[in-house]
Design an enzyme around this catalytic site. Structure first.
Site, PDB file in Angstrom:
ATOM      1  N   HIS A  33      -6.860 -17.077 -21.776  1.00  0.00           N
ATOM      2  CA  HIS A  33      -6.038 -15.981 -21.249  1.00  0.00           C
ATOM      3  C   HIS A  33      -4.725 -15.962 -22.023  1.00  0.00           C
ATOM      4  CE1 HIS A  33      -8.012 -16.974 -17.067  1.00  0.00           C
ATOM      5  NE2 HIS A  33      -8.889 -16.484 -17.922  1.00  0.00           N
TER       6      HIS A  33
HETATM    7  C1  LIG Z   1     -14.458 -17.011 -22.723  1.00  0.00           C
HETATM    8  C2  LIG Z   1     -13.534 -16.147 -21.906  1.00  0.00           C
HETATM    9  C3  LIG Z   1     -13.758 -15.992 -20.552  1.00  0.00           C
HETATM   10  C4  LIG Z   1     -12.894 -15.210 -19.789  1.00  0.00           C
HETATM   11  N1  LIG Z   1     -13.179 -14.988 -18.473  1.00  0.00           N
HETATM   12  C5  LIG Z   1     -12.400 -14.152 -17.752  1.00  0.00           C
HETATM   13  C6  LIG Z   1     -12.741 -13.814 -16.422  1.00  0.00           C
HETATM   14  O1  LIG Z   1     -13.750 -14.246 -15.899  1.00  0.00           O
HETATM   15  N2  LIG Z   1     -11.903 -12.978 -15.747  1.00  0.00           N
HETATM   16  C7  LIG Z   1     -10.754 -12.481 -16.304  1.00  0.00           C
HETATM   17  O2  LIG Z   1     -10.021 -11.777 -15.621  1.00  0.00           O
HETATM   18  N3  LIG Z   1     -10.441 -12.761 -17.569  1.00  0.00           N
HETATM   19  C8  LIG Z   1     -11.242 -13.555 -18.315  1.00  0.00           C
HETATM   20  N4  LIG Z   1     -10.958 -13.789 -19.627  1.00  0.00           N
HETATM   21  C9  LIG Z   1      -9.749 -13.195 -20.196  1.00  0.00           C
HETATM   22  C10 LIG Z   1      -9.870 -11.704 -20.465  1.00  0.00           C
HETATM   23  O3  LIG Z   1     -11.129 -11.369 -20.980  1.00  0.00           O
HETATM   24  C11 LIG Z   1      -8.778 -11.316 -21.436  1.00  0.00           C
HETATM   25  O4  LIG Z   1      -7.541 -11.734 -20.891  1.00  0.00           O
HETATM   26  C12 LIG Z   1      -8.707  -9.825 -21.667  1.00  0.00           C
HETATM   27  O5  LIG Z   1      -9.907  -9.320 -22.193  1.00  0.00           O
HETATM   28  C13 LIG Z   1      -7.575  -9.512 -22.636  1.00  0.00           C
HETATM   29  O6  LIG Z   1      -7.476  -8.121 -22.746  1.00  0.00           O
HETATM   30  P1  LIG Z   1      -6.621  -7.461 -23.891  1.00  0.00           P
HETATM   31  O7  LIG Z   1      -6.748  -6.011 -23.773  1.00  0.00           O
HETATM   32  O8  LIG Z   1      -5.284  -8.077 -23.870  1.00  0.00           O
HETATM   33  O9  LIG Z   1      -7.307  -7.961 -25.253  1.00  0.00           O
HETATM   34  P2  LIG Z   1      -8.809  -8.095 -25.669  1.00  0.00           P
HETATM   35  O10 LIG Z   1      -9.725  -7.797 -24.556  1.00  0.00           O
HETATM   36  O11 LIG Z   1      -8.918  -9.429 -26.303  1.00  0.00           O
HETATM   37  O12 LIG Z   1      -8.998  -6.976 -26.769  1.00  0.00           O
HETATM   38  C14 LIG Z   1      -8.333  -6.983 -27.995  1.00  0.00           C
HETATM   39  C15 LIG Z   1      -9.238  -6.332 -29.022  1.00  0.00           C
HETATM   40  O13 LIG Z   1      -8.454  -5.935 -30.134  1.00  0.00           O
HETATM   41  C16 LIG Z   1      -9.165  -6.195 -31.323  1.00  0.00           C
HETATM   42  N5  LIG Z   1      -8.179  -6.296 -32.400  1.00  0.00           N
HETATM   43  C17 LIG Z   1      -7.244  -7.257 -32.574  1.00  0.00           C
HETATM   44  N6  LIG Z   1      -6.488  -6.997 -33.653  1.00  0.00           N
HETATM   45  C18 LIG Z   1      -6.945  -5.845 -34.177  1.00  0.00           C
HETATM   46  C19 LIG Z   1      -6.581  -5.060 -35.300  1.00  0.00           C
HETATM   47  N7  LIG Z   1      -5.553  -5.396 -36.091  1.00  0.00           N
HETATM   48  N8  LIG Z   1      -7.280  -3.931 -35.568  1.00  0.00           N
HETATM   49  C20 LIG Z   1      -8.322  -3.562 -34.789  1.00  0.00           C
HETATM   50  N9  LIG Z   1      -8.722  -4.284 -33.707  1.00  0.00           N
HETATM   51  C21 LIG Z   1      -8.031  -5.391 -33.395  1.00  0.00           C
HETATM   52  C22 LIG Z   1      -9.903  -7.473 -31.021  1.00  0.00           C
HETATM   53  O14 LIG Z   1     -10.999  -7.625 -31.904  1.00  0.00           O
HETATM   54  C23 LIG Z   1     -10.303  -7.266 -29.570  1.00  0.00           C
HETATM   55  O15 LIG Z   1     -11.567  -6.660 -29.472  1.00  0.00           O
HETATM   56  C24 LIG Z   1     -11.795 -14.577 -20.401  1.00  0.00           C
HETATM   57  C25 LIG Z   1     -11.586 -14.724 -21.771  1.00  0.00           C
HETATM   58  C26 LIG Z   1     -12.444 -15.501 -22.518  1.00  0.00           C
HETATM   59  C27 LIG Z   1     -12.171 -15.654 -23.985  1.00  0.00           C
END
Ligand SMILES: Cc1cc2nc3c(=O)[nH]c(=O)nc-3n(C[C@H](O)[C@H](O)[C@H](O)COP(=O)(O)OP(=O)(O)OC[C@H]3O[C@@H](n4cnc5c(N)ncnc54)[C@H](O)[C@@H]3O)c2cc1C
Length: 778
Positions: A710
């Protein structure tokens, strides 16, 4: 040997594993070309073969030995015979380190390997771990690769508890990357050399049973998804047919020249209302909300698109293709392993379904101490409800997995508070493989929900294999902010061609690790960009339940997380922690479990199918930073605060108590140098003495295996540019029309699994972006 076939495969006996899944998720093709000198490489190879050595079987002929159900002595013997270098692991570790660590850090690692390639250097580095390996026989000084295995193990063990934290971290890096490569590898037959011996099936049952017809079913994003790399030279015409393509944008071209971006034949220029960079939790919500209001949206994602029928659930290939930096990313000093998603759907594609609303005490803190009224508004309630409705959050679990039953039963016995977690899947979702992509599509990831909504409006385009490099921003005559966002430049993976997108609003949703990187690379200056990175640091304890003891099942079967217990050490309103279960398939298991010797590593793996885990996840008060170095490489730093270390170790002790109460025969932690405690028949005073030793060993990034799944807060919202990176509307203080829509905007750590919070905040920010975009309507 290259990426070898290894000792464990008898070619006559084995049939190639045939699965219907995306080709990228079937092939294990990690980097394996490197620039190590022969001497450095020889030393690295010896280190890898110390971590996973070739050993005689752990039993003599005719001797009784405890085997997992269905495993034969021959399987075990084959696995014991295999070592890291026969499996081509050293090449992969060398090449991966070049990708994973910054050049300046790699330089130090190479210096250590150079020392290990000499006798006197090896003796010196043994002293660092308080180990004497000198003999009275000639030669007195022997280089690492010439030492007997026993002494090689002594040196690495010495590092793991060395008074010098740098060596503890170095040990962690070699041990983790070596184990990750050896156990997650899939050879040309579709197997790993350890699987038969450890009774691991390799893939989810649904994948094994998938037919070609299932695989060929239409994907939910249909032709609104375009893989920019696959499209090659045809990209421009595909996008033109969708009405996005425009002529070269002169201002972008001139700025690109200054940035050193080459002009290429197949560069494409697009125009839309909003470009969303990143398709994860936050990006998905943004795309759906904006497209629904009639705005033309382009979503850029650097990963690939995999629908449910594409998932192979093979650990190695999935880590390489669906995780940031192959699933082996860490903070700059290697202290904290950073696990984040990288494919269409981002983290939601590989996450564990837990769906919790932002706790009221956190909302109060954000409203009262950070001045963000939104968090105590009805509007935020409504946003959370809309999120929970769309991703089908519900509180029921038809059947708990072994790990969750153990957590629940242990807590019950000890009278600890515990409860059931809500999830974004149906109550019958019984799958422990979802961390490698949900093969049934029951998990309601962003790629199954928000992005589908976005494309169903006819207004959205999802462009995968496209990495945004730069946000264009410039003069803002008449505007309140000095600068205005104009769009982005992105590289098609594999290069050199670029996609340039001109947009009225730019939304950065790259996740809390990568959003600051993109903003800093784009020349933004607010010092709060990249500051206040929260990680919810986590560490895991295990209990071993031999076949016939404890609940039935395997740790990778059933819902990954369905039960929880709060860490008792802190009051509910304090920054505290949660105990939750977690899944460790073999590569992750070896990477993160403690290591005492090669034999210890292999024996732990033999017990993999009956090892149950409890993870303490901490609401961190402390924070780290995301920066870029002179070479524009990301530099992520994080040191655990004393307060957070105390919560972690208290949570570990509580986890161990729960595991013992649930009947574990052996328990242990992921601390460096941790012992394996024989809990069967241990007296209460033995147990207390053991728990005291766990407490004394401590739990920081230099004394334990700390993982973060996270990442949050690195571009936090606030009411002033002097304390935050974005304003309460999610707009970056410095640049008009540049919004952040992901976990980076959270003011602090929410202390619960963050997906629902991230989506709720993104939902609210999207409402502001709609207002902003309405200004451009004629
Ligand atoms: C193994 C695991 C289990 C988890 N389990 C849970 C759970 O059960 N419940 C929960 O609430 N949370 C869970 N989480 C956490 C949750 O999934 C993340 O906190 C959340 O998805 C983050 O959202 P976000 O929008 O910040 O980024 P992300 O969902 O990580 O999305 C960011 C995206 O941006 C893309 N990206 C990055 N840089 C660039 C760029 N320069 N150009 C184009 N694309 C780019 C990445 O490839 C990625 O796809 C878990 C995480 C992991 C890793």
């Amino acid at each position: 040997m290259g990426i070898g076939n290894g000792a464990g495969i008898d070619e006559k006996k084995i049939a190639k594993l045939v699965l219907h899944a995306h080709p990228s998720l079937l092939r294990w093709a990690p980097p394996c070309k490197h620039n190590f000198t022969p001497a450095q490489f020889e030393a690295l190879k010896a280190v890898c073969d110390t971590i996973v050595p070739s050993l005689p079987p752990p039993f003599k002929d005719g001797e009784a030995f405890e085997l997992m159900r269905g495993v034969t002595a021959e399987d075990v013997a084959r696995f014991y015979e295999a070592n890291a270098s026969d499996e081509g692991v050293a090449e992969v570790v060398a090449a991966s380190l070049e990708v994973l660590v910054r050049p300046v850090v790699l330089k130090t690692m190479l210096q250590v390997l150079s020392l290990l390639s000499t006798g006197w250097g090896t003796a010196l580095l043994a002293v660092v771990g308080r180990v004497n390996i000198l003999t009275f026989k000639y030669p007195v000084f022997r280089k690492f690769s010439r030492l007997p295995l026993r002494d090689q193990e002594k040196v690495l063990r010495g590092w793991s508890t060395s008074p010098l934290p740098q060596f503890r971290l170095l040990f962690k890096a070699f041990k983790s990357v070596g184990g990750w490569a050896f156990y997650s590898k899939v050879n040309e037959y579709g197997y790993n050399v350890s699987w038969k011996a450890i009774g691991y099936p390799g893939v989810a049952p649904e994948v094994r049973n998938r037919t070609e017809a299932d695989y060929k079913q239409p994907r939910p994003l249909g032709d609104a998804h375009v893989d920019a790399k696959e499209a090659g030279a045809g990209l421009k015409s595909i996008l033109a047919s969708k009405g996005f393509v425009v002529e070269e944008v002169e201002s972008f071209r001139s700025q690109s020249e200054k940035l050193g971006f080459s002009k290429n034949d197949n560069d494409v220029y697009l125009q839309c209302d909003a470009v969303v960079v990143g398709s994860g939790s936050g990006g998905g919500v943004m795309a759906a909300a904006l497209a629904k209001q009639g705005f033309k949206v382009v979503v850029l994602e650097k990963g690939q698109y995999f629908a449910a029928q594409d998932m192979s659930t093979l650990e190695g290939p999935t880590l390489l293709n669906m995780f940031e930096k192959m699933g082996a990313m860490a903070t700059d000093d290697g202290g904290v392993a950073l696990i984040a998603g990288k494919s269409v759907g981002g983290g939601t594609t590989i996450n564990w379904s837990v769906s919790l609303k932002t706790p009221q005490n956190v909302r109060d803190e954000w409203a009262n101490e950070h001045g963000l009224d939104m968090f105590n508004s009805e509007r935020y309630d409504k946003a959370t409800q809309a999120v929970c409705d769309r991703i089908s959050v519900q509180p029921n679990v038809d059947k708990h997995s072994i790990q969750n039953i153990i957590l629940r039963e242990g807590c019950k016995k000890l009278g600890y508070h515990h409860g059931t977690l809500s999830r974004n899947c149906a109550s019958d979702h019984y799958c422990g493989w979802c961390t490698y992509g949900c093969p049934t599509g029951k998990k309601q990831s962003t790629a199954q929900t928000w992005l589908v909504d976005a494309v169903n409006t006819g207004n959205a385009l999802i462009l995968s294999n496209c990495t945004a490099d730069y946000v264009f921003h410039g003069a803002n005559p008449g505007g309140v902010k000095g600068s205005k966002a104009q769009g982005v430049a992105a590289t098609i993976v594999g290069g050199p061609n670029r996609v340039y997108i001109k947009a009225n609003a730019t939304v950065v949703s790259c996740g809390a690790l990568m959003t600051p990187v993109l903003l800093l690379k784009s020349g933004l200056k607010n010092p709060n960009i990249g500051k206040y990175l929260r990680l919810h640091p986590a560490s895991t304890c295990y209990g071993y339940f031999p076949e016939g003891t404890g609940p039935e099942g395997r740790p990778y079967e059933g819902g990954i997380m369905t039960e929880y217990a709060p860490v008792n050490f802190r009051k509910p309103t304090e920054y505290g922690g949660l105990l939750e279960t977690g899944v460790f398939h073999p590569g992750a298991f070896s990477a993160f479990h403690a290591w005492g010797s090669g034999a210890d590593n292999k024996e732990r793996l033999l017990r993999h199918g009956r090892t149950s885990h409890i993870t303490v996840v901490v609401r961190d008060k402390g924070f780290g930073t995301v920066e870029i170095d002179k070479g524009r490489n990301p530099k992520i730093s994080y040191k655990m605060s004393k307060y957070d270390q105390e919560t972690t170790v208290a949570g570990m002790v509580q986890s161990l108590r729960v595991l013992v109460a649930a009947g574990a025969v052996e328990v242990g932690s992921q601390q460096l140098g941790a012992e394996r405690f024989n809990a069967k028949g241990a007296s209460p005073s033995d147990i207390e003495a053991y728990l005291n030793r766990v407490e004394r060993r401590g739990a920081s990034e230099t004394t334990a295996q700390i993982i973060s799944a996270h990442q949050l807060g690195s571009c936090r919202m606030g009411t002033s540019p002097s304390t935050s990176a974005a304003d309460p509307r999610g707009e970056i203080w410095e640049v008009e029309g540049l919004f952040v829509g992901d976990g980076s905007v959270l003011p602090t750590a929410p202390g619960v699994n963050p997906m629902v919070t991230i989506q709720s905040v993104a939902f609210c920010t999207a409402e502001h972006i709609v207002q902003y975009l309405n200004k451009f309507k004629i």
